[in-house]
Design an enzyme around this catalytic site. Structure first.
Site, PDB file in Angstrom:
ATOM      1  N   LEU A 150       0.859  -1.190   0.000  1.00 51.80           N
ATOM      2  CA  LEU A 150       0.000   0.000   0.000  1.00 51.80           C
ATOM      3  C   LEU A 150       0.888   1.230   0.000  1.00 51.80           C
ATOM      4  O   LEU A 150       1.560   1.526   0.981  1.00 51.80           O
ATOM      5  CB  LEU A 150      -0.910   0.003   1.236  1.00 51.80           C
ATOM      6  CG  LEU A 150      -1.720  -1.276   1.490  1.00 51.80           C
ATOM      7  CD1 LEU A 150      -2.612  -1.106   2.723  1.00 51.80           C
ATOM      8  CD2 LEU A 150      -2.556  -1.657   0.270  1.00 51.80           C
TER       9      LEU A 150
ATOM     10  N   GLU B 216       9.937  -1.847  11.958  1.00 49.85           N
ATOM     11  CA  GLU B 216      11.349  -1.455  12.081  1.00 49.85           C
ATOM     12  C   GLU B 216      11.643  -0.145  11.354  1.00 49.85           C
ATOM     13  O   GLU B 216      12.451   0.666  11.814  1.00 49.85           O
ATOM     14  CB  GLU B 216      12.229  -2.585  11.512  1.00 49.85           C
ATOM     15  CG  GLU B 216      13.715  -2.381  11.630  1.00 49.85           C
ATOM     16  CD  GLU B 216      14.199  -2.283  13.074  1.00 49.85           C
ATOM     17  OE1 GLU B 216      14.284  -3.308  13.744  1.00 49.85           O
ATOM     18  OE2 GLU B 216      14.472  -1.147  13.526  1.00 49.85           O
TER      19      GLU B 216
ATOM     20  N   GLY C 175      16.657  18.929  -1.230  1.00 51.47           N
ATOM     21  CA  GLY C 175      15.661  17.871  -1.064  1.00 51.47           C
ATOM     22  C   GLY C 175      15.671  17.225   0.307  1.00 51.47           C
ATOM     23  O   GLY C 175      14.937  16.266   0.552  1.00 51.47           O
TER      24      GLY C 175
ATOM     25  N   LYS D 243       8.720   9.543  16.899  1.00 49.71           N
ATOM     26  CA  LYS D 243       9.733   8.512  17.117  1.00 49.71           C
ATOM     27  C   LYS D 243      10.055   8.368  18.601  1.00 49.71           C
ATOM     28  O   LYS D 243      10.290   7.258  19.086  1.00 49.71           O
ATOM     29  CB  LYS D 243      10.964   8.838  16.287  1.00 49.71           C
ATOM     30  CG  LYS D 243      10.665   8.683  14.781  1.00 49.71           C
ATOM     31  CD  LYS D 243      11.652   9.396  13.896  1.00 49.71           C
ATOM     32  CE  LYS D 243      11.340   9.163  12.418  1.00 49.71           C
ATOM     33  NZ  LYS D 243      12.170  10.024  11.538  1.00 49.71           N
TER      34      LYS D 243
END
Lengths: 433, 433
Positions: B12, B130, B188, B206
């Site tokens: 997905l 992970e 970028g 996180k």
């Protein structure tokens, strides 16, 4: 408090690691039970001598000298004996009897890994050995699982704390090898007989394990090229510092592509690395493993490579993980060695050399030496001539990468060359762009 | 060649990570099958727009916009959509339908981790993430498994590459925040709207995940104290360099012992760390996570924290691991949050401050300021007075550790003090002995 089922754990060995494992199991029983979903019950500690002096006081009633009987009574056997026998037989018997096994025994896993892996897979048992490489550093599980979808091309590790301590001391204090080794022994970093460390046997065991896991193949420990650190002189270290480099004992596992297909190389030797490489910042007795994979790029795993509590941490991690799986069911994951890759002989492995020569101080010598390298198709990357001191001048040569075999031929040719008074050092250069 | 059973994988999302996952699955199918013991068959790729431009050309026949239907057909669903919905519903539906799930979606795991973990545990499904923290760096599995037997006291990570790139550039080139951000955008490293990175939202997600795993508890993302980097001036960076320090955006997860028992803290802010700390050597957009545990001591995990192929490596590692377990049977391991620890409010967390003040250049000012710190029971560790430039002098104060609340009171008191012309910066000091 939750009532947990109990898993019987037999601890074989109560040295610096084993006694810490026992202490942590006894002190943190409730917390570990909550994490594992089962009480990890230490049913016995197998030792050679019940009355021996230990760092940690262990409950007398748990100690036994009948290791086989103890192991036979357990759901999980933790083998911390070291060495091949009786460890090998005890581990195989435990697996075959349906127990899961945790071991920190690098010599055993290096020498008999495939046999142990096969035994575990046949019975669906779990076999874990995180503590066998890098002490507390998680490296086995990352290689087996986290990087299972990537193509690892190179593993380069500082996997022996003793030799790193010695080399680091030589850099920090300008010590000679002899003095640094004596200091490491005095401080307990080196054992009375330091052979396993300083000759690279310990690192070679770890290289076998790392290469086998990284490349999904079997690398017999006898096929790990091994050189120790005893030839590293203070002069090599000084030259390294002048060049902005550091000397490290490296375990290198590499995938080599060639006309005959893919091969792997596993080798242990001291080498020069650039001072700004992450491994150069690994000081004292620390360990670190630098892994390069095609998709992941460069990774590094750093920490304590030895020590009782540190290694016990890895053993307990394995133990809790195994207990969790034991509780919920399902067999252990097998170690895959399907790739079955040939081992490249060291002569075929591309490396770079730094050579230091004492040469006759006369015109034309440089050309003569350059010719020898050219004849063996080895190209020179750097050359540095030191001011003559007496009849000879000192010459430091760095080569570009070439197969080891050719580099050795160059060394042999120089050794017998009339203009070369002596070859003062030969050391490899690694991790240089 | 071995005939493997086939596991159907639905992908997905086909952004920078998804398209790399697809490419690697298609290119390395045989090798991955040998490792997993099953052919990992990519049955479809769910995208928003079948005709969108992509970095990697994907087989047209695999693309579909019907994500729910695609997911329902798979043994393993790989969710790389990002954001909360429809990712959350798709993942929950997949688990409830008996599929295993891999996700790289830090926002989803941070916001709905417990719900997802519960769903997986209820059905015995596997859920792996992970790639949600640290990109290619194996950190989830080490925390969940390798350190499962240890007591982690602190996790300190550079977990956002964009902000590390910006701060590193300010150090390397003396750039202003504005210029460094512009350069990061041009190259970028930063997105057109850099809010999630520079305001610390990404790092806070996180931190939630790391704290929850490290301490076996649930840390809601709303309870992560969060500060971004935009207030970091070139002057702060210059002062850091004078002091031998480096400014880093840190995600800090800490276990705090206090009179009311154990609490945890998770927080994200820029801070000064010593120049010789291993995290100080993490340059450009790299990530690293520094973990301290009672037995293991200090560990560090270093590597690429973002990037298509790099993050795809972690996703594929999860995918192969899940496939192996799928083949041999047994449920997924649950994520344990049994400890259920309270979160300490930021005011209670001990930290250290560095303050830079413009103060009246007259006798007695230093004493007046020291008195204010003393009144709040904050002790001074270092003080540096710069030569007066006009009517004010510049004063740099470093404090010893004190609860944040008291440090904030000091700042408030100084702000209104008659001798203080301005407070030019306030930044925390971490990892200092």
């Amino acid at each position: 408090m939750t009532a947990y089922r109990s898993l019987k754990v037999a601890l074989l060995g109560a040295g610096s690691v084993g006694s810490q494992v026992a202490r942590l199991l006894l002190e943190h029983g409730d917390e570990l039970a909550a994490r594992a979903g089962a009480r990890i019950e230490l049913v016995g500690i197998g030792v050679r001598d019940v009355d021996a002096q230990r760092d940690v006081e262990l409950p007398r009633e748990l100690l036994t000298t009948d290791l086989a009987r103890l192991a036979a009574s357990a759901d999980i056997v933790v083998e911390l004996l070291g060495g091949i026998e009786p460890a090998r037989t005890l581990v195989l018997d435990a697996l075959n009897a349906g127990a899961d096994v945790v071991t920190a025994n690098k010599a055993l896993v290096a020498a008999h890994g495939p046999e142990l892996f096969d035994a575990a897979e046949r019975v669906g048992g779990q076999l874990a050995f995180e503590a066998a490489v890098g002490g507390a550093i998680p490296i086995i599980r990352p290689l087996e699982a986290s990087l299972a979808g990537d193509r690892i091309t190179r593993v380069m590790g500082i996997v022996n704390g003793t030799t790193n301590y010695i080399l680091d001391l030589m850099h920090r204090e300008g010590a000679t090898m002899e003095d640094a080794l004596a200091e490491a022994t005095r401080l307990g970093y080196a054992e009375a007989d330091p052979t396993a460390d300083v000759e690279g046997y310990d690192a070679a065991s770890k290289a076998t394990i790392l290469a086998s896991l990284a490349f999904h193949t079997t690398v017999p420990v006898e096929q790990v090229h091994r050189e120790g650190i005893l030839d590293i002189s203070a002069e090599v270290v000084q030259q390294a510092e002048r060049d902005g480099r550091v000397v490290k004992l490296l375990a290198i596992c590499e995938r080599l592509d060639g006309p005959d297909g893919e091969r792997v190389s596993a080798r242990v030797y001291p080498a020069l690395i650039p001072g700004d490489h992450p491994l150069a910042a690994v000081h004292e007795a620390k360990n670190a493993i630098f892994v390069t994979a095609e998709a992941a790029g460069d990774l590094m795993f750093y920490g304590a490579g030895a020590g009782g509590p540190e290694t016990a941490s890895a053993v307990l991690g394995d133990l809790v993980s195994i207990a969790r799986r034991h509780v919920i069911g399902g067999p252990g994951l097998a170690v895959s060695s399907h790739a079955n890759l040939p081992i490249a002989p060291i002569a075929d492995v591309p490396t770079r050399y730094q050579l230091r020569l004492a040469v006759a101080d006369r015109p034309g010598v440089l050309a003569a030496i350059a010719t020898i390298l050219g004849q063996h198709d080895v190209s020179i990357e750097a050359i540095e001539q030191h001011v003559a001191d007496g009849p000879t001048a000192s010459l430091v040569l760095g080569t570009h990468a070439a197969p080891e075999g050719r580099l050795q031929q160059v060394v042999d040719a120089l050794r017998t060359h009339e203009d070369v008074a002596s070859i003062d050092h030969v050391i490899r250069i690694e991790a240089q762009a």
